[in-house]
Design a protein around this motif. Sequence first.
Motif, PDB file in Angstrom:
ATOM      1  N   ALA A  39     -45.858  29.215 -43.795  1.00 42.11           N
ATOM      2  CA  ALA A  39     -45.764  29.324 -42.331  1.00 42.11           C
ATOM      3  C   ALA A  39     -46.946  28.596 -41.683  1.00 42.11           C
ATOM      4  N   ASP A  40     -47.972  28.313 -42.490  1.00 37.35           N
ATOM      5  CA  ASP A  40     -49.156  27.595 -42.012  1.00 37.35           C
ATOM      6  C   ASP A  40     -48.965  26.094 -42.279  1.00 37.35           C
ATOM      7  N   PRO A  41     -48.882  25.271 -41.219  1.00 41.34           N
ATOM      8  CA  PRO A  41     -48.637  23.837 -41.401  1.00 41.34           C
ATOM      9  C   PRO A  41     -49.699  23.157 -42.279  1.00 41.34           C
ATOM     10  N   GLU A  42     -50.919  23.661 -42.220  1.00 45.98           N
ATOM     11  CA  GLU A  42     -51.992  23.093 -43.049  1.00 45.98           C
ATOM     12  C   GLU A  42     -51.710  23.321 -44.540  1.00 45.98           C
ATOM     13  N   GLU A  43     -51.164  24.502 -44.848  1.00 45.77           N
ATOM     14  CA  GLU A  43     -50.798  24.815 -46.234  1.00 45.77           C
ATOM     15  C   GLU A  43     -49.708  23.851 -46.712  1.00 45.77           C
ATOM     16  N   VAL A  44     -48.724  23.590 -45.837  1.00 47.12           N
ATOM     17  CA  VAL A  44     -47.627  22.685 -46.194  1.00 47.12           C
ATOM     18  C   VAL A  44     -48.160  21.265 -46.413  1.00 47.12           C
ATOM     19  N   ARG A  45     -49.082  20.858 -45.546  1.00 57.36           N
ATOM     20  CA  ARG A  45     -49.648  19.518 -45.667  1.00 57.36           C
ATOM     21  C   ARG A  45     -50.411  19.352 -46.990  1.00 57.36           C
ATOM     22  N   SER A  46     -51.169  20.365 -47.356  1.00 52.16           N
ATOM     23  CA  SER A  46     -52.013  20.236 -48.547  1.00 52.16           C
ATOM     24  C   SER A  46     -51.295  20.622 -49.844  1.00 52.16           C
ATOM     25  N   HIS A  47     -50.264  21.487 -49.755  1.00 58.67           N
ATOM     26  CA  HIS A  47     -49.642  22.017 -50.972  1.00 58.67           C
ATOM     27  C   HIS A  47     -48.179  21.598 -51.171  1.00 58.67           C
ATOM     28  N   GLY A  48     -47.583  20.976 -50.144  1.00 57.44           N
ATOM     29  CA  GLY A  48     -46.176  20.612 -50.237  1.00 57.44           C
ATOM     30  C   GLY A  48     -45.303  21.626 -49.504  1.00 57.44           C
ATOM     31  N   GLY A  49     -44.081  21.207 -49.179  1.00 60.54           N
ATOM     32  CA  GLY A  49     -43.150  22.075 -48.464  1.00 60.54           C
ATOM     33  C   GLY A  49     -42.651  23.195 -49.356  1.00 60.54           C
ATOM     34  N   VAL A  50     -42.144  24.241 -48.720  1.00 60.37           N
ATOM     35  CA  VAL A  50     -41.762  25.428 -49.490  1.00 60.37           C
ATOM     36  C   VAL A  50     -40.637  25.129 -50.493  1.00 60.37           C
ATOM     37  N   ASP A  51     -39.675  24.289 -50.093  1.00 61.97           N
ATOM     38  CA  ASP A  51     -38.572  23.980 -51.014  1.00 61.97           C
ATOM     39  C   ASP A  51     -39.067  23.192 -52.228  1.00 61.97           C
ATOM     40  N   GLN A  52     -39.983  22.266 -51.959  1.00 63.07           N
ATOM     41  CA  GLN A  52     -40.581  21.459 -53.025  1.00 63.07           C
ATOM     42  C   GLN A  52     -41.350  22.364 -54.005  1.00 63.07           C
ATOM     43  N   ARG A  53     -42.049  23.343 -53.461  1.00 61.26           N
ATOM     44  CA  ARG A  53     -42.847  24.233 -54.307  1.00 61.26           C
ATOM     45  C   ARG A  53     -41.961  25.172 -55.133  1.00 61.26           C
ATOM     46  N   ILE A  54     -40.912  25.658 -54.513  1.00 62.23           N
ATOM     47  CA  ILE A  54     -39.989  26.537 -55.252  1.00 62.23           C
ATOM     48  C   ILE A  54     -39.280  25.748 -56.351  1.00 62.23           C
ATOM     49  N   ALA A  55     -38.934  24.485 -56.050  1.00 65.13           N
ATOM     50  CA  ALA A  55     -38.293  23.636 -57.067  1.00 65.13           C
ATOM     51  C   ALA A  55     -39.233  23.430 -58.254  1.00 65.13           C
ATOM     52  N   ALA A  56     -40.521  23.242 -57.966  1.00 69.12           N
ATOM     53  CA  ALA A  56     -41.513  23.055 -59.041  1.00 69.12           C
ATOM     54  C   ALA A  56     -41.651  24.330 -59.869  1.00 69.12           C
ATOM     55  N   LEU A  57     -41.722  25.461 -59.189  1.00 71.26           N
ATOM     56  CA  LEU A  57     -41.800  26.753 -59.871  1.00 71.26           C
ATOM     57  C   LEU A  57     -40.586  26.938 -60.791  1.00 71.26           C
TER      58      LEU A  57
END
Length: 223
Positions: A185-203
């Motif tokens: 929900a924090d845009p800075e987190e998305v910028r530095s860590h990737g979008g939520v869908d991308q992260r779930i796909a990696a997991l």
Amino acid sequence: VTLVVAALLLAGCADSVPRHTDRAASPPVPCLSQADDGLFATCLRTELDDVWGREFHTTGRNYASPQLTVGEDTGSGTGRVQELTRDRAYYSPRTGIHVPTRYLDDVRAAHGSRAHIVLSFTLSHETGHQVQHLLHPRIDAPGVDVETQADCYAGVWARQEANARELDAGQFRTGAEAELRRLSADPEEVRSHGGVDQRIAALDKGLRTGDPAACDVGGLSWR
Ligand SMILES: [Zn+2]
């Protein structure tokens, strides 16, 4: 290499077959059964060390467990770094994993009784950074690649734990997804860590395969 991986996967499958009915009836969540935070963290750390110690050993390498500290950030970083990190768990090659008290409070407030499974994801992600540091101490990789690979390594750990009946993979994924959605929900987190869908796909890639080599991205390779 493929044969070794296949053998490991088969060994994992064999381990997942319950050998005793009483064992099958008990919930496969020994660390989660620890009510006390300290005992839970100690248990989890042992499980993380076991899996990564074994994985490193099978490729002729030595795993070194990261330091784990919990509490206020008495920190060595600059004010700005502390400002950015005080409500997030983080990893540094020099000081290991730090879990700020405020992060624990946020996780409890957001996830209630699921807090420990969420923290299992958090600590397995941070431990993924230790794996990266040991493999590639001096690599300069894009931040999003580093973060999504740590998510994938968290999935690898969870799959191996599930195969050993130490963790419920579905419960882990649900907790991880809920936490990734909260953080994203924090845009800075998305910028530095990737979008939520991308992260779930990696997991999911790690969770599906249980194979660290499946998490390779760019120069961040397992072998
Ligand atoms: Zn990270």
